[in-house]
Write a protein that holds these residues in place. Structure first.
Motif, PDB file in Angstrom:
ATOM      1  N   GLN A   1      15.734   5.773  13.312  1.00 53.34           N
ATOM      2  CA  GLN A   1      15.306   6.876  12.433  1.00 53.34           C
ATOM      3  C   GLN A   1      15.832   6.659  11.015  1.00 53.34           C
ATOM      4  OE1 GLN A   1      13.490   9.724  12.927  1.00 53.34           O
ATOM      5  NE2 GLN A   1      12.946   8.935  14.943  1.00 53.34           N
ATOM      6  N   ASP A   2      17.128   6.328  10.932  1.00 56.95           N
ATOM      7  CA  ASP A   2      17.754   6.123   9.618  1.00 56.95           C
ATOM      8  C   ASP A   2      17.127   4.937   8.892  1.00 56.95           C
ATOM      9  OD1 ASP A   2      19.378   8.242  10.089  1.00 56.95           O
ATOM     10  OD2 ASP A   2      21.207   7.094  10.448  1.00 56.95           O
ATOM     11  N   THR A   3      16.774   3.908   9.659  1.00 51.93           N
ATOM     12  CA  THR A   3      16.127   2.741   9.052  1.00 51.93           C
ATOM     13  C   THR A   3      14.827   3.168   8.372  1.00 51.93           C
ATOM     14  OG1 THR A   3      17.036   1.231  10.713  1.00 51.93           O
ATOM     15  CG2 THR A   3      15.105   0.460   9.483  1.00 51.93           C
TER      16      THR A   3
ATOM     17  N   ARG B   1       0.830  -1.214   0.000  1.00 49.00           N
ATOM     18  CA  ARG B   1       0.000   0.000   0.000  1.00 49.00           C
ATOM     19  C   ARG B   1       0.855   1.251   0.000  1.00 49.00           C
ATOM     20  NH1 ARG B   1      -5.535  -0.267   3.433  1.00 49.00           N
ATOM     21  NH2 ARG B   1      -6.386  -2.092   2.406  1.00 49.00           N
ATOM     22  N   PHE B   2       1.927   1.200   0.788  1.00 50.15           N
ATOM     23  CA  PHE B   2       2.818   2.353   0.852  1.00 50.15           C
ATOM     24  C   PHE B   2       3.480   2.579  -0.501  1.00 50.15           C
ATOM     25  CE2 PHE B   2       7.130   4.031   2.287  1.00 50.15           C
ATOM     26  CZ  PHE B   2       6.710   5.348   2.241  1.00 50.15           C
TER      27      PHE B   2
ATOM     28  N   GLN C   1      12.629   6.077   1.604  1.00 55.12           N
ATOM     29  CA  GLN C   1      13.259   6.451   0.330  1.00 55.12           C
ATOM     30  C   GLN C   1      13.354   5.271  -0.639  1.00 55.12           C
ATOM     31  OE1 GLN C   1      16.890   7.905   2.034  1.00 55.12           O
ATOM     32  NE2 GLN C   1      16.238  10.044   1.985  1.00 55.12           N
ATOM     33  N   ASN C   2      13.534   4.068  -0.092  1.00 58.30           N
ATOM     34  CA  ASN C   2      13.771   2.896  -0.954  1.00 58.30           C
ATOM     35  C   ASN C   2      12.587   1.949  -0.977  1.00 58.30           C
ATOM     36  OD1 ASN C   2      16.567   3.617  -1.475  1.00 58.30           O
ATOM     37  ND2 ASN C   2      16.906   3.110   0.667  1.00 58.30           N
ATOM     38  N   ARG C   3      11.378   2.498  -0.741  1.00 55.39           N
ATOM     39  CA  ARG C   3      10.219   1.602  -0.655  1.00 55.39           C
ATOM     40  C   ARG C   3      10.031   0.761  -1.911  1.00 55.39           C
ATOM     41  NH1 ARG C   3       8.850   6.740  -0.549  1.00 55.39           N
ATOM     42  NH2 ARG C   3       7.416   7.749  -1.987  1.00 55.39           N
ATOM     43  N   HIS C   4      10.430   1.303  -3.051  1.00 54.26           N
ATOM     44  CA  HIS C   4      10.215   0.545  -4.290  1.00 54.26           C
ATOM     45  C   HIS C   4      11.287  -0.525  -4.495  1.00 54.26           C
ATOM     46  CE1 HIS C   4       6.826   2.970  -5.245  1.00 54.26           C
ATOM     47  NE2 HIS C   4       7.548   4.066  -5.137  1.00 54.26           N
ATOM     48  N   ALA C   5      12.329  -0.492  -3.656  1.00 51.86           N
ATOM     49  CA  ALA C   5      13.368  -1.524  -3.756  1.00 51.86           C
ATOM     50  C   ALA C   5      12.894  -2.826  -3.116  1.00 51.86           C
ATOM     51  CB  ALA C   5      14.650  -1.045  -3.073  1.00 51.86           C
ATOM     52  N   TYR C   6      11.890  -2.721  -2.239  1.00 49.83           N
ATOM     53  CA  TYR C   6      11.406  -3.941  -1.579  1.00 49.83           C
ATOM     54  C   TYR C   6      10.642  -4.802  -2.570  1.00 49.83           C
ATOM     55  CZ  TYR C   6       8.664  -7.175   1.138  1.00 49.83           C
ATOM     56  OH  TYR C   6       8.081  -8.325   1.615  1.00 49.83           O
ATOM     57  N   ARG C   7      11.025  -6.066  -2.643  1.00 48.41           N
ATOM     58  CA  ARG C   7      10.325  -7.034  -3.481  1.00 48.41           C
ATOM     59  C   ARG C   7       9.838  -8.159  -2.588  1.00 48.41           C
ATOM     60  NH1 ARG C   7      10.569  -3.575  -6.207  1.00 48.41           N
ATOM     61  NH2 ARG C   7      11.696  -3.063  -8.102  1.00 48.41           N
ATOM     62  N   GLU C   8       8.718  -8.743  -2.949  1.00 48.94           N
ATOM     63  CA  GLU C   8       8.174  -9.735  -2.034  1.00 48.94           C
ATOM     64  C   GLU C   8       8.856 -11.095  -2.086  1.00 48.94           C
ATOM     65  OE1 GLU C   8       3.889 -10.673  -0.557  1.00 48.94           O
ATOM     66  OE2 GLU C   8       3.919  -8.627  -1.351  1.00 48.94           O
ATOM     67  N   ILE C   9      10.121 -11.114  -2.505  1.00 44.61           N
ATOM     68  CA  ILE C   9      10.852 -12.380  -2.416  1.00 44.61           C
ATOM     69  C   ILE C   9      11.279 -12.614  -0.968  1.00 44.61           C
ATOM     70  CG2 ILE C   9      11.710 -12.828  -4.751  1.00 44.61           C
ATOM     71  CD1 ILE C   9      14.044 -10.964  -4.172  1.00 44.61           C
TER      72      ILE C   9
ATOM     73  N   ALA D   1      -0.019   3.929   5.549  1.00 45.00           N
ATOM     74  CA  ALA D   1       0.546   2.581   5.662  1.00 45.00           C
ATOM     75  C   ALA D   1       1.975   2.664   6.205  1.00 45.00           C
ATOM     76  CB  ALA D   1       0.526   1.880   4.304  1.00 45.00           C
ATOM     77  N   PHE D   2       2.704   3.683   5.797  1.00 48.44           N
ATOM     78  CA  PHE D   2       4.066   3.874   6.309  1.00 48.44           C
ATOM     79  C   PHE D   2       4.030   4.163   7.811  1.00 48.44           C
ATOM     80  CE2 PHE D   2       7.646   6.759   7.319  1.00 48.44           C
ATOM     81  CZ  PHE D   2       8.680   5.868   7.120  1.00 48.44           C
ATOM     82  N   GLU D   3       3.083   5.003   8.233  1.00 47.01           N
ATOM     83  CA  GLU D   3       2.960   5.313   9.667  1.00 47.01           C
ATOM     84  C   GLU D   3       2.693   4.047  10.473  1.00 47.01           C
ATOM     85  OE1 GLU D   3       0.021   8.433  10.110  1.00 47.01           O
ATOM     86  OE2 GLU D   3       1.089   9.617   8.591  1.00 47.01           O
ATOM     87  N   GLU D   4       1.888   3.169   9.909  1.00 43.22           N
ATOM     88  CA  GLU D   4       1.587   1.911  10.593  1.00 43.22           C
ATOM     89  C   GLU D   4       2.837   1.028  10.702  1.00 43.22           C
ATOM     90  OE1 GLU D   4      -0.336  -1.186  12.504  1.00 43.22           O
ATOM     91  OE2 GLU D   4      -0.942   0.907  12.280  1.00 43.22           O
TER      92      GLU D   4
END
Length: 192
Positions: free
Chosen positions: A54-56, A15-16, A62-70, A23-26
């Motif tokens: 915080q950095d995490t 969703r994010f 910033q890299n939310r689109h780097a996450y893949r559901e593998i 969704a990010f806040e959650e």
């Protein structure tokens, strides 16, 4: 807000990725304490742990689109935190070496983080917990990581295998060896 609690982490990040800021806040809400705990076991310093967390979240943002559901989302986010914590430790080691190599009056403000123990004592509780902390800190990094992920964060062997990028057999033997080393270290510290 109510129904977001029923979403899996993977659904939240999806969703994010689609633009839902709530969704990010959650995600932040779900992971803040767990990651704080995790980071603290590495760096043993409250402020540095807060910075790492915080950095995490900044990296996740910033890299939310780097996450893949593998990978499971938890594996991904713990890996980010672990890497940031290791960077802090590396910098700290280098700073100490630098500090010792040129001890001069201008370096007086480079304090070693031993005096900032007040808040942690309240949080961490009794003496035993401090002994365990010290024993964990003395373990080599690969053992420390394994035992923190398994016995403190209670992640599955599969998740740990993904986070530290090692086969399951290696993970299991590393955890067993880490526990043995920890027991030895605790016996030694108790005698002191």
């Amino acid at each position: 807000m109510g129904n977001r609690f029923k979403l899996t982490d993977e659904e939240l990040i999806r969703r994010f990725q689609a633009g839902d800021e709530a969704a990010f806040e959650e995600i932040v809400y779900r992971y803040s304490d767990r990651l704080m705990n995790f980071a603290y076991r590495f760096v043993l310093n409250r402020e540095e742990s807060e910075d790492i967390v915080q950095d995490t979240f900044l990296k996740v943002y910033q890299n939310r689109h780097a996450y893949r559901e593998i990978a499971k989302f938890s594996t991904w986010i713990y890996t980010i935190t672990g890497n940031l914590a290791k960077t802090v430790l590396r910098k700290r080691r280098n700073r100490k070496l630098f500090f010792f190599s040129r001890l001069g009056p201008e370096d007086k403000d480079m304090d070693f983080p031993s005096k900032d123990r007040k808040p942690e004592n309240k949080i961490e509780g009794q003496f035993d917990e401090r002994i365990i902390q010290r024993a964990i800190k003395k373990l080599p990094e690969h053992f420390r990581t394994a035992i923190i992920l398994r016995d403190i964060q209670e992640l599955s062997y599969e998740e740990i295998s993904n986070i530290i990028n090692a086969p399951l057999g290696t993970v299991k033997s590393r955890i067993n060896r880490a526990r043995l080393r920890l027991q030895e270290e605790l016996k030694h510290l108790k005698r002191k």
